[in-house]
Every structure is written in structure tokens, then in C-alpha cells.
Enzyme design. Sequence first.
Site, PDB file in Angstrom:
ATOM      1  N   HIS A 136     -25.811  25.012 -12.709  1.00 22.07           N
ATOM      2  CA  HIS A 136     -25.558  24.935 -11.271  1.00 22.07           C
ATOM      3  C   HIS A 136     -25.907  23.563 -10.695  1.00 22.07           C
ATOM      4  O   HIS A 136     -25.500  23.240  -9.577  1.00 22.07           O
ATOM      5  CB  HIS A 136     -26.308  26.049 -10.525  1.00 22.07           C
ATOM      6  N   ASP A 166     -26.771  29.368 -17.567  1.00 16.02           N
ATOM      7  CA  ASP A 166     -27.108  28.357 -16.563  1.00 16.02           C
ATOM      8  C   ASP A 166     -27.708  27.110 -17.208  1.00 16.02           C
ATOM      9  O   ASP A 166     -28.724  26.581 -16.760  1.00 16.02           O
ATOM     10  CB  ASP A 166     -28.074  28.926 -15.519  1.00 16.02           C
ATOM     11  N   SER A 250     -34.679  22.401 -10.245  1.00 20.42           N
ATOM     12  CA  SER A 250     -33.792  23.048 -11.204  1.00 20.42           C
ATOM     13  C   SER A 250     -33.422  22.086 -12.324  1.00 20.42           C
ATOM     14  O   SER A 250     -32.999  20.956 -12.079  1.00 20.42           O
ATOM     15  CB  SER A 250     -32.516  23.532 -10.507  1.00 20.42           C
TER      16      SER A 250
END
Length: 405
Positions: A136, A166, A250
Amino acid sequence: MGYYDDHYEAHGQTRRKRRSGSFLSTLVGAVLGGLLVLMSIPALSRWDVLPYDVVPSQEERGKPEGESEAPAVRQSVSVDVTTAVTKAIDQVSDAVVGVVNIQEASFWSQGGEAGVGSGVIYKKAGGRAFIVTNHHVVENASQLEVSLKDGTRVPAKLLGSDVLMDLAVLEIDAKHVKKVAEFGDSDAVKPGEPVIAIGNPLGLQFAGSVTQGIISGTNRTVEVDLDQDGSPDWNAEVLQTDAAINPGNSGGALVNIKGQVIGINSMKIAQEAVEGIGFAIPINTAIPIISDLEKYGQVRRPYMGVELRSLSDIPSYHLQATLHLPPNVTEGAAVIRVVPMSPAAQAGLKQFDVIVALDGEKIRNVLDLRKYLYTKKSIGDRMEVTFYRDGEKRTVTMKLARESY
């Protein structure tokens, strides 16, 4: 009258003399008492009785008159704050970078930097350096840049990305890289073990930020809605930590006390009543995905060739009217479509079959089926499929293939 007057006058003079003498005695006593108090001040001050300090004279300190006191010597003390935590950070921090997602302008958007995440340099070979981050973080990017520890920004190439796990892998020129991270063993971590999260919360302004916490839980399962249709598509197995993970973290590193990467920071629960619940993809789970993305640009998973829907998502009317299931069958995965020439087609599966077990292991929904298929089986394996067709329970064996993209 004269006697009385003389008598009282003489008597009055006597009393006045006595009062005068008494007053004089009192005055002398007060003066002497005051002198005694003043003489006792240094001793009192040494016992902190007075609300101020009285400095003794040079004579009292035993120094000759006129000789000045030597200045006080002040010593600077250097404290070594090196700890196991700082050593762990030193070992890995140079390998944690920023990942900048740049998107081109279109009719619907202005373009420019769409977001900034983090990444971990894990390998250096053949003049190239490889970086793992989240899918993402790089999604829909027209260009990608990597921001190094010293602030240098270099172009990056996307080698591959996997929405299910992911994860994504990038490549940059190795000449910019001096240090790579070491992977640890995420299967060995225990609840309560100290961990460190390193990344870029809220963007490059806070690049290389470090937060510390513990492993709050292992083998946590979090439902993920990949297509944003309100239904979960995958159960992500993650490590839970209370180390602060904010937007921009992230793709960054979750590090153990040895400075080894044990997880890739991925998400957190962001609710007003929730604090300190963050998640990272275990590195042991990520390594085979990273390897496939680096080598093939995609994850090579076993493939059945079916489109599925959980029975819980199908109106109860169709469970018997369309799928012809016995009343006691309420869990499973219904086959909505079979891809021609796929392993499922070759095994004889058809539309409206309802899969209830794989290799004898119960399948309650699509999530169970995907989890078993992707974590227990490999390309080329044979798998026993138990299903219902027209109310009859059947079993077939299929040989799993590799999905072609």
C-alpha cells in the site's frame, strides 16, 4: 500635712529609684542576650536553623586577612548511555529508508507526491540493493524514490508487489548503500519481549524515528478487506506490538533487542478508544514472499482456478433452492465460476458445488480455503477436495498449478 507630704514624696522617690534600677537591669540583660544570639549565628546557620546562609569571615576560616579564597573547581562528567537498545538501533537504522510515492497528474488528481512510507534495505548484490516495503506504500505510483539516512533521494524501481500479503520489493543502485539489515527469527519471539519500531511517521520530516515497546501478542489474525467491498478477503497473521506505529511507519522495521528485523510494520488499529495496538508482518512469513517478488516480480502461489463465495454471504433461500444443500450444511465455500482448463476444471468441479473440506480439514468459508491453500500447499501438490453437489457429498483429487498472470 507637711509630714504626710514629705513622707509620700520621699517614698515616691524611693519607688522611682527602684523602677529606674529595674529598667536598667532589664536593658543590660537584653543587650547581653542579643550579643549571645549574634555570637551563636554561625553555629545556627550550620544547622540550617536560619532561613539564610551566614558566611564565616576569613579569620574564622583560618585564612590571613587579605588572602583570597581559591576558586572552586568544576568537573564535567561524561556519562556513557550506550545500552542494548542503542546498540540495536545503531545496527539497523542506516538500513531503514523513506519510500516516496510519486503519481502523475490526471483528470481526477493533481499528481505529485501521493505519500511517504518506509522501507528496509535487506540485500546488496550485483551492484543493486533491494528494499522491502508495503504494497500500500507503492500502490498506483508512477515513480518511486528512496530517501536515505543522510537525506539523499535516489530513484527506485518496483520489482514486484503483492496485495494479499501487503509487501513489495524495490531496487536501487547499490553505490548509495553502506549497510543492510539482518533478518531475525520471528517464530522465536515471545509476548513481553522488547522491540523497536523504526520508520518515518508522518513523512520525511520525522525520518528515522524510533519508538520502543514490547511484543503484545504473536500469531494474531486480522481480517483484511482487499477490494473494500465490506467483506474480508484475507486473514493476515501478524505480530502485535504496543510500540507506536503511525502513518508513514508502514514498511519500516520492527527490530528485536539484537538489532535484527523480525517484522515489517504494516498497520494499526486507529480508533478513538484504542491506543497502542500496532501490527507487523512476521519476517518468517515475509521472506518467501520477498524472494518471489525479487526473482519473479510476483508471488507464485498454488492455483485452483475457481471463483468462490462464503455460504455466510449467500441468502438462506439459495442454500437449498439453488445449491441444494442438506439443512445441516451451513458452512463452506460455494463455487461461483470455474476457469476452463484450470486444475478445478480438470478435477471435475462445477458451478454451484460447495467445498467443505481440503485434505480432510474443515473449510468454513473462503478465508479458510485461501489460508489452507496458500500456507499448507505448494505448486504441483495434490489436494483432496470434499464438496456437496445436488445434496450429495463427493471427493475429488486435483493437482495444483501455478497461476498465470
